[in-house]
Design a protein around this motif. Structure first.
Motif, short mmCIF file in Angstrom:
data_model
loop_
_atom_site.label_atom_id
_atom_site.label_comp_id
_atom_site.label_asym_id
_atom_site.label_seq_id
_atom_site.Cartn_x
_atom_site.Cartn_y
_atom_site.Cartn_z
N LEU A 122 0.83 -1.21 0.00
CA LEU A 122 0.00 0.00 0.00
C LEU A 122 0.86 1.26 0.00
CD1 LEU A 122 -2.79 -1.05 2.53
CD2 LEU A 122 -3.03 -0.77 0.06
N SER A 123 2.02 1.19 0.66
CA SER A 123 2.89 2.36 0.76
C SER A 123 3.58 2.70 -0.55
CB SER A 123 3.94 2.14 1.85
OG SER A 123 3.33 2.00 3.12
N MET A 124 3.59 1.74 -1.49
CA MET A 124 4.22 2.05 -2.77
C MET A 124 3.38 3.02 -3.59
SD MET A 124 3.67 -1.26 -5.24
CE MET A 124 2.06 -1.61 -5.96
N MET A 125 2.11 3.17 -3.22
CA MET A 125 1.22 4.03 -3.99
C MET A 125 1.70 5.49 -4.00
SD MET A 125 -2.54 2.50 -3.00
CE MET A 125 -3.37 3.58 -4.16
N PRO A 126 1.99 6.10 -2.85
CA PRO A 126 2.47 7.48 -2.90
C PRO A 126 3.82 7.63 -3.58
CG PRO A 126 2.58 6.63 -0.65
CD PRO A 126 1.78 5.66 -1.45
N SER A 127 4.66 6.58 -3.55
CA SER A 127 5.96 6.66 -4.22
C SER A 127 5.78 6.71 -5.74
CB SER A 127 6.84 5.47 -3.84
OG SER A 127 7.15 5.50 -2.46
N ILE A 128 4.91 5.83 -6.26
CA ILE A 128 4.63 5.86 -7.70
C ILE A 128 3.99 7.18 -8.08
CG2 ILE A 128 3.23 4.80 -9.52
CD1 ILE A 128 3.51 2.14 -8.04
#
Length: 418
Positions: free
Chosen positions: A45-51
């Motif tokens: 879920l935390s990869m969403m803001p990185s992308i």
């Protein structure tokens, strides 16, 4: 109230419901309930803001070009629609990495537009003498949104669950955004008329300033971009890792969590003080001093001093992070003018936006490699010192080779609005 100050109020409201307060600040409240229901890890879920951040950074220069072409009001209107659609999309998430990536990409497009860029780009159309103050008051809306929206979101999640909370949050952001665009936020019609005449080649209506192509060929542009990107890299990296850093030193978790509030307080104070100072002092002096506080902060944290020292350091980090969002548009307006302000600001903003992506990754990787934050804090001290030097040097520079477009700059004067 004068129209210009109504626009400042519109900017304040616009950025208070922009991507940072309305998504990044509240996302943490959703992570646990979403993870529990969907069976997705917090890492996934935390990869969403990185992308999202990577996409937004790539698109920012194009958004700046749209602002120059269409005006800040129209671009902000697109943002008002896109961001709520993205927030609503989160209520439809299922346990699929494909859907997560797709939604992250969409949020990246929304983030590139639903950010301070279109709002702040309108201010140089309205202000000259009080531009720094206008930027500071407008950008303080981010802090206001970061205070109010998490409380509202927590209530919505508690009342109806996380899916319903995303729907209600999207509706709230849409309502506020539409009302703001209709009644408060707008472009300066006289400025837009001159910009249209400038595009049509009416030489007596040429706006003061240089093109993006001319700007990127100057050391000033790259020194500014490098400076604010380094500050963002260090500031966001410290912001994400400050709680584990302090708890590793034996500080109570609740007290360590309170340090986050000090970053917010420092950011708000940094914005307001920097805005006022920029109207009265040189950007070299203001930027050099404020960015140096971040270097001091890294040195304090590296030293391992206890007591009040780490909290002072955290506050200094907030000061620098808050100041950079004032310095960017002010510097560009004064040094490069209004002719292609949106393109130049968007390009600098795109480089700046890479900092928040790299900073947390560097801190996390350094900790995993060395078992502590000591090495990366010393590196970040060097980054912060470089940022202070870069902005100081850039602020003393003048454009050379006067032309019909930038004669006043070439003569050694900062550009002023009409």
């Amino acid at each position: 109230m004068k129209p210009a100050w109504l626009v400042v109020l519109g900017c304040f409201i616009g950025v208070s419901v922009s991507i940072a307060p309305a998504y990044l600040t509240v996302l943490g409240l959703f992570l646990k309930p979403m993870s529990d229901e969907l069976g997705l890890s917090r890492t996934e879920l935390s990869m969403m803001p990185s992308i999202m951040a990577l996409v937004a950074a790539l698109l920012s220069p194009f958004v700046g070009a749209l602002i120059d072409r269409w005006g800040s009001g129209r671009v902000a209107g697109i943002a008002v629609l896109l961001l709520p659609v993205g927030l609503f999309g989160h209520s439809m998430i299922e346990a699929s990495l494909f859907l997560l990536v797709f939604l992250s990409l969409f949020m990246g497009v929304a983030a590139a537009i639903a950010c301070p860029l279109p709002y702040v780009s309108a201010l140089p159309q309205w202000f000259e003498r009080n531009l720094g103050l206008a930027i500071a008051l407008s950008m303080s809306g981010i802090g206001f949104g970061q205070i109010i929206l998490p409380k509202v979101t927590a209530f919505l999640i508690e009342s109806g669950g996380w899916r319903e909370a995303w729907v209600m949050l999207a509706g709230l952001i849409l309502l506020i955004g539409v009302l703001n665009i209709v009644f408060l936020f707008r472009d300066n019609p006289e400025f837009q008329a001159r910009k249209k005449a400038d595009r049509l080649g009416e030489r007596d209506m040429v706006l003061p300033g240089v093109s993006l192509g001319q700007a990127v060929r100057t050391p000033m542009f790259w020194l500014l971009a490098a400076s604010v990107s380094l500050v963002a890299q260090v500031g966001v990296g410290a912001m994400i890792h400050i709680v584990p850093m302090l708890t590793d030193r034996g500080i109570d978790p609740i007290q360590a969590a309170n340090a986050i509030a000090l970053i917010g307080a420092g950011s708000l104070i940094g914005r307001l003080l920097t805005g006022v100072a920029l109207d009265r002092l040189s950007v070299s002096l203001v930027g050099g001093v404020v960015f140096s506080t971040q270097a001091i902060a890294m040195l304090i944290l590296w030293s391992g001093m206890d007591g009040l020292a780490p909290y002072i350091a955290v506050f200094f980090v907030g000061l620098a992070v808050g100041a950079e969002t004032d310095i960017m548009p002010f510097f560009i307006r004064r040094k490069f003018g209004t002719r292609q302000f949106g393109k130049i600001f968007g390009s600098v903003y795109g480089i700046f936006s890479r900092g928040p992506v790299l900073g947390p990754l560097l801190m996390g990787s350094a900790f995993d490699l060395f078992g502590s934050y000591t090495v990366i804090l010393l590196v970040f001290f060097g980054f912060s010192l470089l940022a202070a030097i870069f902005i100081t040097v850039a602020g003393t520079m003048k454009l050379q080779g006067p032309t019909s477009l930038d004669a006043d700059v070439g003569a050694g004067q900062d550009l002023r609005s009409t």
